[in-house]
Design an enzyme around this catalytic site. Structure first.
Site, PDB file in Angstrom:
ATOM      1  N   PHE A 152       0.946  -1.195   0.037  1.00 18.92           N
ATOM      2  CA  PHE A 152      -0.104   0.067  -0.039  1.00 18.92           C
ATOM      3  C   PHE A 152       0.829   1.270  -0.009  1.00 18.92           C
ATOM      4  CE2 PHE A 152      -2.560  -3.570   1.706  1.00 18.92           C
ATOM      5  CZ  PHE A 152      -3.666  -3.267   1.099  1.00 18.92           C
ATOM      6  N   LEU A 153       2.067   1.270  -0.014  1.00 17.17           N
ATOM      7  CA  LEU A 153       3.088   2.252  -0.227  1.00 17.17           C
ATOM      8  C   LEU A 153       2.680   3.334  -1.163  1.00 17.17           C
ATOM      9  CD1 LEU A 153       5.320   2.393  -2.481  1.00 17.17           C
ATOM     10  CD2 LEU A 153       6.328   0.718  -0.987  1.00 17.17           C
ATOM     11  N   GLU A 155       4.590   6.449  -3.445  1.00 16.88           N
ATOM     12  CA  GLU A 155       5.605   6.726  -4.092  1.00 16.88           C
ATOM     13  C   GLU A 155       5.697   8.112  -3.459  1.00 16.88           C
ATOM     14  OE1 GLU A 155       5.887   6.591  -8.352  1.00 16.88           O
ATOM     15  OE2 GLU A 155       5.306   4.624  -8.378  1.00 16.88           O
ATOM     16  N   ASN A 211      -7.615   0.964  -3.593  1.00 16.80           N
ATOM     17  CA  ASN A 211      -7.365   1.858  -4.644  1.00 16.80           C
ATOM     18  C   ASN A 211      -8.592   2.245  -5.228  1.00 16.80           C
ATOM     19  OD1 ASN A 211      -4.686   1.946  -4.198  1.00 16.80           O
ATOM     20  ND2 ASN A 211      -4.181   0.665  -5.886  1.00 16.80           N
ATOM     21  N   ALA A 255      -9.244  18.515  -5.029  1.00 15.33           N
ATOM     22  CA  ALA A 255      -9.661  18.647  -6.668  1.00 15.33           C
ATOM     23  C   ALA A 255      -8.276  19.058  -7.382  1.00 15.33           C
ATOM     24  CB  ALA A 255     -10.566  19.656  -6.861  1.00 15.33           C
ATOM     25  N   GLY A 260      -3.626  10.068 -11.949  1.00 17.74           N
ATOM     26  CA  GLY A 260      -2.654   9.397 -12.737  1.00 17.74           C
ATOM     27  C   GLY A 260      -1.912   8.416 -11.918  1.00 17.74           C
ATOM     28  N   CYS A 263      -0.536   3.314 -10.376  1.00 24.23           N
ATOM     29  CA  CYS A 263      -1.628   2.196  -9.739  1.00 24.23           C
ATOM     30  C   CYS A 263      -2.841   2.641 -10.058  1.00 24.23           C
ATOM     31  CB  CYS A 263      -1.432   2.309  -8.152  1.00 24.23           C
ATOM     32  SG  CYS A 263       0.171   1.478  -7.920  1.00 24.23           S
TER      33      CYS A 263
HETATM   34  P1  NAD Z   1       8.315  -1.193 -11.461  1.00 25.15           P
HETATM   35  O1  NAD Z   1       8.130  -1.334 -12.965  1.00 25.15           O
HETATM   36  O2  NAD Z   1       8.913   0.005 -10.971  1.00 25.15           O
HETATM   37  O3  NAD Z   1       9.258  -2.422 -11.305  1.00 25.15           O
HETATM   38  C1  NAD Z   1       9.266  -3.807 -11.662  1.00 25.15           C
HETATM   39  C2  NAD Z   1      10.442  -4.484 -11.776  1.00 25.15           C
HETATM   40  O4  NAD Z   1      10.463  -5.806 -11.925  1.00 25.15           O
HETATM   41  C3  NAD Z   1      11.212  -3.913 -13.004  1.00 25.15           C
HETATM   42  O5  NAD Z   1      12.513  -3.360 -12.665  1.00 25.15           O
HETATM   43  C4  NAD Z   1      11.319  -5.066 -13.794  1.00 25.15           C
HETATM   44  O6  NAD Z   1      12.860  -5.072 -14.668  1.00 25.15           O
HETATM   45  C5  NAD Z   1      11.380  -6.195 -12.869  1.00 25.15           C
HETATM   46  N1  NAD Z   1      11.069  -7.658 -13.326  1.00 25.15           N
HETATM   47  C6  NAD Z   1      10.165  -7.784 -14.415  1.00 25.15           C
HETATM   48  N2  NAD Z   1      10.176  -9.399 -14.350  1.00 25.15           N
HETATM   49  C7  NAD Z   1      11.303  -9.774 -13.621  1.00 25.15           C
HETATM   50  C8  NAD Z   1      11.609 -11.133 -13.370  1.00 25.15           C
HETATM   51  N3  NAD Z   1      11.078 -12.090 -14.180  1.00 25.15           N
HETATM   52  N4  NAD Z   1      12.636 -11.293 -12.637  1.00 25.15           N
HETATM   53  C9  NAD Z   1      13.082 -10.151 -11.996  1.00 25.15           C
HETATM   54  N5  NAD Z   1      12.806  -8.941 -12.238  1.00 25.15           N
HETATM   55  C10 NAD Z   1      11.691  -8.809 -12.989  1.00 25.15           C
HETATM   56  O7  NAD Z   1       6.958  -1.530 -10.724  1.00 25.15           O
HETATM   57  P2  NAD Z   1       6.401  -0.962  -9.502  1.00 25.15           P
HETATM   58  O8  NAD Z   1       5.879   0.384  -9.534  1.00 25.15           O
HETATM   59  O9  NAD Z   1       7.519  -1.437  -8.378  1.00 25.15           O
HETATM   60  O10 NAD Z   1       5.067  -1.990  -9.087  1.00 25.15           O
HETATM   61  C11 NAD Z   1       5.281  -3.249  -8.903  1.00 25.15           C
HETATM   62  C12 NAD Z   1       3.999  -3.830  -8.322  1.00 25.15           C
HETATM   63  O11 NAD Z   1       3.719  -3.414  -7.210  1.00 25.15           O
HETATM   64  C13 NAD Z   1       2.862  -3.549  -9.311  1.00 25.15           C
HETATM   65  O12 NAD Z   1       2.001  -4.731  -9.380  1.00 25.15           O
HETATM   66  C14 NAD Z   1       2.382  -2.312  -8.882  1.00 25.15           C
HETATM   67  O13 NAD Z   1       0.721  -2.283  -9.187  1.00 25.15           O
HETATM   68  C15 NAD Z   1       2.378  -2.693  -7.300  1.00 25.15           C
HETATM   69  N6  NAD Z   1       2.425  -1.299  -6.528  1.00 25.15           N
HETATM   70  C16 NAD Z   1       3.040  -0.222  -7.147  1.00 25.15           C
HETATM   71  C17 NAD Z   1       2.948   0.891  -6.062  1.00 25.15           C
HETATM   72  C18 NAD Z   1       3.839   1.984  -6.679  1.00 25.15           C
HETATM   73  O14 NAD Z   1       3.415   3.052  -6.072  1.00 25.15           O
HETATM   74  N7  NAD Z   1       4.553   1.953  -7.459  1.00 25.15           N
HETATM   75  C19 NAD Z   1       2.283   0.768  -5.025  1.00 25.15           C
HETATM   76  C20 NAD Z   1       1.689  -0.526  -4.257  1.00 25.15           C
HETATM   77  C21 NAD Z   1       1.670  -1.506  -5.521  1.00 25.15           C
END
Ligand code: NAD
Length: 436
Positions: A152-153, A155, A211, A255, A260, A263
């Site tokens: 749930f973090l 960015e 979300n 507002a 965007g 997520c």
């Molecule tokens: P991201 O695109 O920043 O990172 C994903 C990483 O996985 C990439 O560096 C990619 O190279 C790597 N990768 C892909 N396949 C791989 C494999 N087989 N082996 C090793 N590495 C591999 O994505 P993110 O923003 O960190 O999001 C990851 C997940 O977390 C998503 O499902 C997203 O919905 C969820 N999420 C994201 C956030 C956010 O704020 N970004 C918050 C909560 C949940």
């Protein structure tokens, strides 16, 4: 405990570094060679406040390392987290689970001894069942459990969110896995952070429901803002008066130009697909998706209207292009809709963003990126604030106005007031505050 983190993006790197900081031994794995090389040489591939120091300390103290090859990391791990991307599948809006399934297969091939495989990526209901099936098919002999532990973090505040979450959600029916997860999150457990244990499918749905609710709250106040503009009310005061009701709460009632990010857009869409497939459509969320999409386009029209109905041949200065402050993440940022729409209407765009330029340059064409807000405004016909970085909150408005060609300020985040802008000589447009 030994942890392997598969995927070292925004979630994987922050979670990995925080688990290391809890005292666990963490190996972060990524397929992207340039990312791993950068991390190994002390660099940080993303902009996230505080992450450089956290990573540096844990690497120095020997609890955190990086590799491209998951074999050793997984073989010795008690828990393997899958934190790879789950983007929208092009064309149909379903979550693309190919990275998750590929990671599950790779993990299955090398795991050794009882292993808890934890899905940290946001995945639709039932994905855990498929991950389990893939591992079972690849390694019929394996001793493992598949657990859902959505993240749930946010960015920009990711470390604090990980270390001081409102709750941790863990979905599993496996007693050994539950004990291991409790041990992994022990520092939070000691802090009395609620740890919600559920069945796996429930846990998967909690993440999407959370979300979708937040996206709905933002979209709600955005529509109220539109109404305010038509009836002469002030949305900030409406939000305050509404949000002070504890049943509602004041957060996510700002507002703006529409949500965007990496997520909300993909997760709301994926949830509507899950619901349609289950024969139980979420009409509310389908509408949220539609309203939010239309809103980003409407923001370009707002800018054009503020410029007298025509931007052909005009230079528009844009402050902030990332989807929110304190990140370099450009995924689904409103700027990616607003800027091209203004260009299509004939405007030239000059922009400044404190951290997003490198990413933005890959996604936007014919935009001149400059090094600061004052330089950005020089000679412009209008100044548009799209992202509310802190450094835009106390700009010297008279100084900005003095260098501009026309005194037009469009504040899509409501960080100034009519009085402040008016006193500096600006014609001011904001969101849902027609008269100040
Ligand atoms: P991201 O695109 O920043 O990172 C994903 C990483 O996985 C990439 O560096 C990619 O190279 C790597 N990768 C892909 N396949 C791989 C494999 N087989 N082996 C090793 N590495 C591999 O994505 P993110 O923003 O960190 O999001 C990851 C997940 O977390 C998503 O499902 C997203 O919905 C969820 N999420 C994201 C956030 C956010 O704020 N970004 C918050 C909560 C949940």
């Amino acid at each position: 405990m030994r942890v392997a983190m598969i995927g070292t993006g925004y979630v994987g790197l922050v979670s990995g570094a925080c688990f290391a900081d809890f005292g666990h031994e963490v190996v972060c794995v990524d397929k992207d060679a340039s990312k791993v090389e950068m991390l190994k040489s002390g660099g940080i591939p993303i902009y996230e406040p505080g992450l450089d120091l956290l990573v540096e300390r844990n690497v120095r103290e020997g609890r955190l390392s990086f590799t491209q090859d998951l074999t050793d990391a997984v073989r010795t791990a008690d828990a393997v987290f899958i934190a790879v991307g789950t983007p929208s599948r092009r064309g149909d809006g379903y979550a693309d689970l190919s990275y998750v399934y590929a990671a599950a297969k790779e993990v299955a091939e090398v795991m050794d001894g009882y292993t808890v495989v934890v899905t940290k990526s946001t995945v639709p209901v039932g994905t855990g069942d498929e991950v389990e099936r893939i591992i079972r098919e690849t390694r019929p002999d394996a001793d493992f459990a598949v657990v859902s532990n959505p993240e749930f973090l946010r960015e920009g505040a990711a470390i604090d969110d990980f270390k001081r979450p409102d709750r941790v959600v863990v979905g599993t029916n496996d007693d050994r896995a539950r004990t291991l997860m409790r041990e992994l999150y022990r520092p939070l457990f000691l802090n009395e952070t609620p740890i919600v244990f559920t069945a796996r499918r429930t846990s998967e749905l909690i993440k999407y429901a959370a979300n979708a609710f937040l996206a709905m709250k933002i979209t709600f106040i955005n529509e109220i803002a539109d109404l305010c503009e038509h009836v002469g009310a002030n949305v900030q005061e409406v939000a305050k008066g509404v949000g002070l009701d504890n049943r509602i709460g004041g957060k996510f009632l700002h507002a703006g130009p529409g949500y965007g990010g990496s997520c909300f857009p993909k997760d709301t869409l994926a949830l509507t697909r899950t619901a349609q497939d289950a024969g139980s459509p979420l009409r509310l969320i389908e509408t949220v998706v539609e309203v939010n999409d239309a809103r980003k386009r409407a923001m370009a029209d707002k800018v054009i209207a503020a410029c007298g109905g025509d931007v052909k041949g005009k230079t528009i200065a844009v402050l902030g292009v990332t989807f929110k402050p304190n990140t370099d993440d450009m995924r689904e940022a409103p700027s990616l809709e607003i800027i091209p729409a203004l260009q299509k209407a004939g405007a030239t765009i000059r922009a400044f963003d404190p951290a997003g330029t490198v990413e933005a340059e890959k996604l936007l064409s014919n935009v001149e990126f400059v090094s600061g807000p004052y330089f950005c405004a020089e000679g412009a016909d209008a100044l548009v604030i799209i992202t509310e970085w802190n450094e835009f909150r106390a700009l010297d408005l008279p100084r900005l106005k003095a260098t501009m060609k026309a005194p037009v300020l469009v504040d899509l985040r409501n960080i100034y007031t009519h009085d402040q802008a008016g006193n500096a000589g600006f014609e001011y447009t904001s969101v849902g505050r027609p008269h100040g």
